[in-house]
Design a protein around this motif. Structure first.
Motif, short mmCIF file in Angstrom:
data_model
loop_
_atom_site.label_atom_id
_atom_site.label_comp_id
_atom_site.label_asym_id
_atom_site.label_seq_id
_atom_site.Cartn_x
_atom_site.Cartn_y
_atom_site.Cartn_z
N CYS A 10 0.95 -1.27 0.05
CA CYS A 10 -0.08 0.08 0.16
C CYS A 10 0.78 1.20 -0.09
CB CYS A 10 -1.01 -0.05 1.05
SG CYS A 10 -0.13 -0.41 2.68
N HIS A 103 -9.18 -2.59 1.86
CA HIS A 103 -7.81 -3.20 2.08
C HIS A 103 -7.99 -4.32 3.09
CE1 HIS A 103 -3.33 -1.76 3.30
NE2 HIS A 103 -3.51 -3.16 3.06
N PHE A 106 -8.60 -7.68 1.54
CA PHE A 106 -7.52 -8.73 1.07
C PHE A 106 -6.65 -9.63 1.94
CE2 PHE A 106 -8.22 -5.46 -2.40
CZ PHE A 106 -7.93 -6.11 -3.54
N VAL A 125 -13.92 -8.92 -1.89
CA VAL A 125 -12.98 -7.93 -2.51
C VAL A 125 -13.82 -7.50 -3.97
CG1 VAL A 125 -11.04 -7.47 -4.23
CG2 VAL A 125 -10.96 -8.57 -1.88
N TYR A 152 -4.32 4.86 -4.24
CA TYR A 152 -4.62 4.01 -3.10
C TYR A 152 -5.43 2.98 -3.96
CZ TYR A 152 -5.47 1.96 1.77
OH TYR A 152 -5.37 1.13 2.73
N MET A 156 -4.55 -1.27 -4.97
CA MET A 156 -5.30 -2.57 -4.66
C MET A 156 -5.96 -3.17 -5.74
SD MET A 156 -6.99 -1.63 -1.09
CE MET A 156 -7.69 0.24 -1.31
N TRP A 159 -3.38 -5.66 -6.69
CA TRP A 159 -3.49 -6.93 -5.80
C TRP A 159 -4.74 -7.72 -6.53
CZ3 TRP A 159 -3.87 -4.22 -0.44
CH2 TRP A 159 -2.66 -3.60 -0.34
#
Ligand SMILES: N[C@@H](CCC(=O)N[C@@H](CS)C(=O)NCC(=O)O)C(=O)O
Length: 209
Positions: A10, A103, A106, A125, A152, A156, A159
């Motif tokens: 992050c 966040h 995850f 998610v 931000y 993510m 990810w």
């Protein structure tokens, strides 16, 4: 100032935001498993919470928590926050949601052994990405202007892609739009996550054939 980071974590959103704001900073890599910095220091002595990011200002003050760091950077460059009387509130609202709802969703990908838990995390998610998609207005989360919240969310989405979470075409389009920003490319290159194609002249084209 100095940002403690781990590649692709992050903390990448802080690096992108610092570049967007044109703020000079040093970056010190942290091995989040061994809690050691690239210069061999015990990271827990610098940040007792042991996680990245941490932003240490030139006067020695340290700012922890990604949302606070991003809010601090937006405070240094107002163009990285939404405008209007509620702009700052809207930014904190969005950063809080990204941190505490998206966040954390995850976490099972890293901290759980079980396939069922990872499948549940993927669903969690995906359902949150569907919710946030409604906020993507014009180009970015707050309209035509990129803000620290986009930095931000971009991290993510990387990810989500890595863990195979399904993404809508609109979300993928947003992801690619953010990825094309020069500051984002620069940040990815600096963290060893992106290798730009070599500039092609006739000799390198031949080498590719
Ligand atoms: N509450 C913290 C969480 C930060 C966080 O989860 N950092 C991850 C990387 S994205 C990390 O360093 N994990 C290693 C660890 O928790 O030991 C924040 O929002 O800044």
């Amino acid at each position: 100032m100095k940002l403690y980071y781990a590649p692709g974590a992050c903390s990448l959103s802080g690096r992108i935001s610092l570049h967007e704001a044109g703020l000079a900073a040093e970056f010190e890599r942290v091995d989040i498993k061994t809690k050691t910095t690239e210069h061999g220091y015990d990271y827990t002595a610098i940040n007792p919470r042991g996680y990245v990011p941490l932003l240490v200002l030139d006067d020695g003050n340290a700012v922890s928590e990604n949302t606070a760091i991003l809010e601090f950077i937006a405070g240094m460059d107002a163009s990285l926050a939404p405008g209007g009387p509620l702009g700052r509130t809207r930014l904190i609202e969005m950063l809080s949601w990204l941190s505490t709802e998206l966040h954390v969703a995850f976490k099972p990908f890293w901290h759980s052994e079980g396939e069922a838990e990872r499948a549940a995390a993927s669903e969690a998610v995906a359902s949150r990405l569907a919710l946030i998609e409604a906020h993507i207005n014009e180009l970015y989360l707050f309209g035509p202007r990129f803000t620290v919240a986009d930095a931000y969310l971009f991290v993510m989405l990387r990810w989500a892609q890595a863990f195979g979470v399904p993404m809508s075409a609109a979300m993928l389009g947003y992801f690619e739009r953010v990825a094309e920003r020069p500051t984002v490319r620069q940040a990815l290159v600096e963290e060893g996550l992106f290798t730009p194609l070599p500039s092609l002249d006739s000799s390198s084209i031949e080498a590719l054939i």
